[in-house]
Design a protein around this motif. Structure first.
Motif, PDB file in Angstrom:
ATOM      1  N   ARG A 151       0.740  -1.298  -0.118  1.00  0.00           N
ATOM      2  CA  ARG A 151      -0.024  -0.143   0.055  1.00  0.00           C
ATOM      3  C   ARG A 151       0.658   1.423   0.037  1.00  0.00           C
ATOM      4  O   ARG A 151       0.514   2.125  -0.499  1.00  0.00           O
ATOM      5  CB  ARG A 151      -0.937   0.027   1.046  1.00  0.00           C
ATOM      6  CG  ARG A 151      -2.109  -0.448   0.888  1.00  0.00           C
ATOM      7  CD  ARG A 151      -3.344  -0.445   2.120  1.00  0.00           C
ATOM      8  NE  ARG A 151      -3.954  -1.703   2.559  1.00  0.00           N
ATOM      9  CZ  ARG A 151      -3.742  -2.540   3.345  1.00  0.00           C
ATOM     10  NH1 ARG A 151      -3.049  -2.279   4.538  1.00  0.00           N
ATOM     11  NH2 ARG A 151      -4.338  -3.671   3.423  1.00  0.00           N
ATOM     12  N   TYR A 152       1.870   1.544   0.941  1.00  0.00           N
ATOM     13  CA  TYR A 152       2.780   2.401   0.749  1.00  0.00           C
ATOM     14  C   TYR A 152       3.425   2.355  -0.573  1.00  0.00           C
ATOM     15  O   TYR A 152       3.685   3.824  -1.034  1.00  0.00           O
ATOM     16  CB  TYR A 152       3.794   2.445   2.042  1.00  0.00           C
ATOM     17  CG  TYR A 152       3.222   2.877   3.209  1.00  0.00           C
ATOM     18  CD1 TYR A 152       3.422   4.382   3.628  1.00  0.00           C
ATOM     19  CD2 TYR A 152       2.729   2.093   4.453  1.00  0.00           C
ATOM     20  CE1 TYR A 152       2.928   4.845   4.745  1.00  0.00           C
ATOM     21  CE2 TYR A 152       2.328   2.542   5.579  1.00  0.00           C
ATOM     22  CZ  TYR A 152       2.462   3.941   5.790  1.00  0.00           C
ATOM     23  OH  TYR A 152       2.000   4.455   6.946  1.00  0.00           O
ATOM     24  N   ALA A 153       3.879   1.532  -1.077  1.00  0.00           N
ATOM     25  CA  ALA A 153       4.754   1.347  -2.419  1.00  0.00           C
ATOM     26  C   ALA A 153       3.858   2.024  -3.326  1.00  0.00           C
ATOM     27  O   ALA A 153       4.320   2.984  -4.220  1.00  0.00           O
ATOM     28  CB  ALA A 153       5.132   0.122  -2.666  1.00  0.00           C
ATOM     29  N   LEU A 154       2.412   1.757  -3.466  1.00  0.00           N
ATOM     30  CA  LEU A 154       1.688   2.122  -4.387  1.00  0.00           C
ATOM     31  C   LEU A 154       1.350   3.834  -4.215  1.00  0.00           C
ATOM     32  O   LEU A 154       1.138   4.613  -5.078  1.00  0.00           O
ATOM     33  CB  LEU A 154       0.257   1.305  -4.307  1.00  0.00           C
ATOM     34  CG  LEU A 154      -0.537   1.386  -5.536  1.00  0.00           C
ATOM     35  CD1 LEU A 154       0.223   0.759  -6.652  1.00  0.00           C
ATOM     36  CD2 LEU A 154      -1.787   0.399  -5.221  1.00  0.00           C
ATOM     37  N   GLU A 155       1.126   4.217  -3.036  1.00  0.00           N
ATOM     38  CA  GLU A 155       1.040   5.470  -2.472  1.00  0.00           C
ATOM     39  C   GLU A 155       2.140   6.462  -2.995  1.00  0.00           C
ATOM     40  O   GLU A 155       2.101   7.184  -3.756  1.00  0.00           O
ATOM     41  CB  GLU A 155       0.695   5.685  -1.001  1.00  0.00           C
ATOM     42  CG  GLU A 155       0.337   7.086  -0.724  1.00  0.00           C
ATOM     43  CD  GLU A 155      -0.817   7.670  -1.249  1.00  0.00           C
ATOM     44  OE1 GLU A 155      -0.688   8.738  -1.542  1.00  0.00           O
ATOM     45  OE2 GLU A 155      -1.818   6.820  -1.636  1.00  0.00           O
ATOM     46  N   HIS A 156       3.341   5.871  -3.046  1.00  0.00           N
ATOM     47  CA  HIS A 156       4.616   6.417  -3.132  1.00  0.00           C
ATOM     48  C   HIS A 156       4.845   6.531  -4.789  1.00  0.00           C
ATOM     49  O   HIS A 156       5.138   7.558  -5.311  1.00  0.00           O
ATOM     50  CB  HIS A 156       5.741   5.747  -2.561  1.00  0.00           C
ATOM     51  CG  HIS A 156       7.102   6.540  -2.529  1.00  0.00           C
ATOM     52  ND1 HIS A 156       7.454   7.101  -1.225  1.00  0.00           N
ATOM     53  CD2 HIS A 156       7.941   6.707  -3.294  1.00  0.00           C
ATOM     54  CE1 HIS A 156       8.418   7.896  -1.514  1.00  0.00           C
ATOM     55  NE2 HIS A 156       8.807   7.706  -2.651  1.00  0.00           N
ATOM     56  N   LEU A 157       4.442   5.435  -5.521  1.00  0.00           N
ATOM     57  CA  LEU A 157       4.539   5.244  -6.903  1.00  0.00           C
ATOM     58  C   LEU A 157       3.487   6.486  -7.383  1.00  0.00           C
ATOM     59  O   LEU A 157       3.582   7.276  -8.338  1.00  0.00           O
ATOM     60  CB  LEU A 157       4.094   4.174  -7.277  1.00  0.00           C
ATOM     61  CG  LEU A 157       4.039   3.872  -8.734  1.00  0.00           C
ATOM     62  CD1 LEU A 157       5.281   3.893  -9.718  1.00  0.00           C
ATOM     63  CD2 LEU A 157       3.571   2.494  -9.213  1.00  0.00           C
ATOM     64  N   ARG A 158       2.252   6.760  -6.730  1.00  0.00           N
ATOM     65  CA  ARG A 158       1.252   7.660  -7.398  1.00  0.00           C
ATOM     66  C   ARG A 158       1.730   9.051  -7.117  1.00  0.00           C
ATOM     67  O   ARG A 158       1.669   9.800  -8.020  1.00  0.00           O
ATOM     68  CB  ARG A 158       0.044   7.798  -6.471  1.00  0.00           C
ATOM     69  CG  ARG A 158      -0.800   6.243  -6.879  1.00  0.00           C
ATOM     70  CD  ARG A 158      -2.146   6.226  -6.174  1.00  0.00           C
ATOM     71  NE  ARG A 158      -2.913   4.797  -6.695  1.00  0.00           N
ATOM     72  CZ  ARG A 158      -3.317   4.270  -5.940  1.00  0.00           C
ATOM     73  NH1 ARG A 158      -3.437   4.324  -4.575  1.00  0.00           N
ATOM     74  NH2 ARG A 158      -4.046   3.127  -6.471  1.00  0.00           N
ATOM     75  N   VAL A 159       2.549   9.471  -6.027  1.00  0.00           N
ATOM     76  CA  VAL A 159       2.993  10.497  -5.773  1.00  0.00           C
ATOM     77  C   VAL A 159       4.151  10.936  -6.579  1.00  0.00           C
ATOM     78  O   VAL A 159       4.322  12.085  -7.153  1.00  0.00           O
ATOM     79  CB  VAL A 159       3.345  10.835  -4.296  1.00  0.00           C
ATOM     80  CG1 VAL A 159       4.026  12.008  -4.132  1.00  0.00           C
ATOM     81  CG2 VAL A 159       2.350  10.737  -3.354  1.00  0.00           C
ATOM     82  N   GLU A 160       4.987   9.983  -6.850  1.00  0.00           N
ATOM     83  CA  GLU A 160       6.138  10.067  -7.856  1.00  0.00           C
ATOM     84  C   GLU A 160       5.580  10.360  -9.454  1.00  0.00           C
ATOM     85  O   GLU A 160       6.295  11.274  -9.948  1.00  0.00           O
ATOM     86  CB  GLU A 160       7.074   9.108  -7.892  1.00  0.00           C
ATOM     87  CG  GLU A 160       7.766   8.606  -6.452  1.00  0.00           C
ATOM     88  CD  GLU A 160       9.055   9.531  -6.211  1.00  0.00           C
ATOM     89  OE1 GLU A 160      10.004   9.061  -7.089  1.00  0.00           O
ATOM     90  OE2 GLU A 160       9.120  10.306  -5.601  1.00  0.00           O
ATOM     91  N   LEU A 161       4.614   9.731  -9.749  1.00  0.00           N
ATOM     92  CA  LEU A 161       3.944   9.842 -10.884  1.00  0.00           C
ATOM     93  C   LEU A 161       3.729  11.225 -11.250  1.00  0.00           C
ATOM     94  O   LEU A 161       3.645  11.626 -12.240  1.00  0.00           O
ATOM     95  CB  LEU A 161       3.032   8.562 -11.175  1.00  0.00           C
ATOM     96  CG  LEU A 161       2.365   8.650 -12.704  1.00  0.00           C
ATOM     97  CD1 LEU A 161       3.624   7.771 -13.619  1.00  0.00           C
ATOM     98  CD2 LEU A 161       1.016   7.713 -12.700  1.00  0.00           C
ATOM     99  N   LEU A 162       2.818  11.736 -10.381  1.00  0.00           N
ATOM    100  CA  LEU A 162       2.391  13.092 -10.348  1.00  0.00           C
ATOM    101  C   LEU A 162       3.393  14.265 -10.478  1.00  0.00           C
ATOM    102  O   LEU A 162       3.256  15.320 -10.571  1.00  0.00           O
ATOM    103  CB  LEU A 162       1.284  13.361  -9.276  1.00  0.00           C
ATOM    104  CG  LEU A 162       0.115  12.573  -9.400  1.00  0.00           C
ATOM    105  CD1 LEU A 162      -0.799  12.713  -8.210  1.00  0.00           C
ATOM    106  CD2 LEU A 162      -0.638  12.894 -10.799  1.00  0.00           C
ATOM    107  N   ASN A 163       4.592  13.923  -9.981  1.00  0.00           N
ATOM    108  CA  ASN A 163       5.787  14.953  -9.756  1.00  0.00           C
ATOM    109  C   ASN A 163       7.060  14.604 -10.743  1.00  0.00           C
ATOM    110  O   ASN A 163       7.825  15.716 -10.849  1.00  0.00           O
ATOM    111  CB  ASN A 163       6.133  15.133  -8.387  1.00  0.00           C
ATOM    112  CG  ASN A 163       4.985  15.390  -7.449  1.00  0.00           C
ATOM    113  OD1 ASN A 163       4.578  16.642  -7.629  1.00  0.00           O
ATOM    114  ND2 ASN A 163       4.133  14.527  -6.629  1.00  0.00           N
TER     115      ASN A 163
END
Lengths: 244, 244
Positions: A151-163
């Motif tokens: 879950r944390y990895a996915l959350e991190h991936l989403r933030v990274e993808l947006l930035n």
């Protein structure tokens, strides 16, 4: 306990792979019997650290052992160290004892990795017998605290993808805008209107259109694009724009 | 080795404090003699993890032991595990043996913390005798790999400051725009033209001007502002603006 290992520290890897339809995660099936009960559950690839390793080296080794690949996007994102993380299901601790690992409190340093599955072929990539790609939305239960790590990895991936332009790690070198849209949709868990999506990415100067189209597709072949890291580095701004 | 400790895992804290002039870091002086040589060098506050602790709990304990404070902004940012991290200077390893800690490979999970020094008073805050606030630009040498940890913390703080309203953790509840400008300048290592800075922050709807001015200052008292997290959460957008 095997010599040369650090008994209290492991590294776990969340390996994401995109296949134009789903965002997949590489999982390892754990098969064992205990007191007459057979367990077949799923875990993230991971291992105890070795005494002579750095954290990044350990993560790269685990990725190599499970996929055969080196030089892949690999990022440390968080460490997990709850004292109960190995004790949430009684058979997790029993399993650790079976594999000769007597420690009850292991801190794990988690990495995530991005792989373009299409480049290597799905089956070619998974080299260990008990490894499998599973679409992220189908993963409902993992051993120990691995669901939290995912879950944390996915959350991190989403933030990274947006930035940052990290999504391109999951795409082939040449890709279509529809493939890119699908990638953003599956990671962000949303759908975009095609015209809106094109408008939003039109400001990305680092998306370079090629004089080349798809081949061997049933539909009208679409134009191919590449991502230019050079252009990205030249044109990127701090999102806050505090530069003077 | 003390009972109840995890011998291979520590937590280190980079505690930042702003005093309207400098960004300071809380350092602990390590005083010991070895083979007739006296060492007095500086380290980050840190400790081995306890068996019954989570990582966040360990970081909060270390902060409490060194500053007396609880409920402070505290964020895990990176783990460090190079096999040579305790062996870069020979006396580091000797010191670890002196304090009864025989492990040669310790992985450390690093946190950073933000404290508004002005609220508590500089001396009131530092509760351990050998702790001291040092302006970040004056720190040139620390024990083991603590300079690396500090550098990563600072880098992380800069990125966070450009993307999230975390700077307000370092300011008193009510602050002036000049104090805010100075905070951004010392963390980002730059200077801003006053008018440009005001223009850049004019879009921050979550900066609320008060009908209140500074008191007891030699110069013309400036207007005070507060940061509204509520307004921030209502008005923030993904920097990519991919919402549909």
């Amino acid at each position: 306990m095997q010599q040369g290992l650090i008994p209290n520290v492991s590294v776990d890897c969340v390996v994401f792979g995109f296949d134009f339809t789903n965002l997949n995660v590489l999982l390892i099936e754990r098969n064992f019997s205990l007191n007459g009960i057979h367990y077949a559950d799923l875990k993230l690839p991971g291992d105890l650290m070795r005494l002579d390793e750095d954290l990044d080296t350990a993560a790269a080794r685990i990725l190599k052992e499970n996929t055969g690949l080196s030089d892949i996007y690999l990022k440390q994102f968080k460490s997990f160290g709850s004292p109960d993380r190995l004790k949430r299901k009684p058979h997790d601790l029993e399993w650790l004892r079976l594999i000769d690992h007597p420690e009850e409190h292991v801190i794990t340093i988690a990495y995530y990795s991005l792989i373009d599955i299409s480049e290597y072929g799905r089956s070619q990539l998974v080299i260990s017998d008990n490894a499998q790609w599973t679409p992220v939305q189908e993963i409902t239960d993992l051993v120990m605290d691995h669901m939290d790590i995912l879950r944390y990895a996915l959350e991190h991936l989403r933030v990274e993808l947006l930035n940052k332009p990290i999504g391109f790690e999951l795409l082939p070198e040449k890709f279509t805008l529809s493939q890119m849209q699908r990638l953003y949709e599956v990671i962000l868990g949303t759908t975009f209107d095609k015209r809106n999506f094109r408008k939003k990415i039109s400001s990305m100067k680092y998306l370079i259109p090629l004089d080349e189209k798809q081949v061997g597709v049933a539909h009208k072949p679409a134009r191919l694009y590449i991502f230019s890291n050079e252009v990205y580095l030249k044109t990127k701004k701090d999102s806050f724009d505090f530069s003077v």
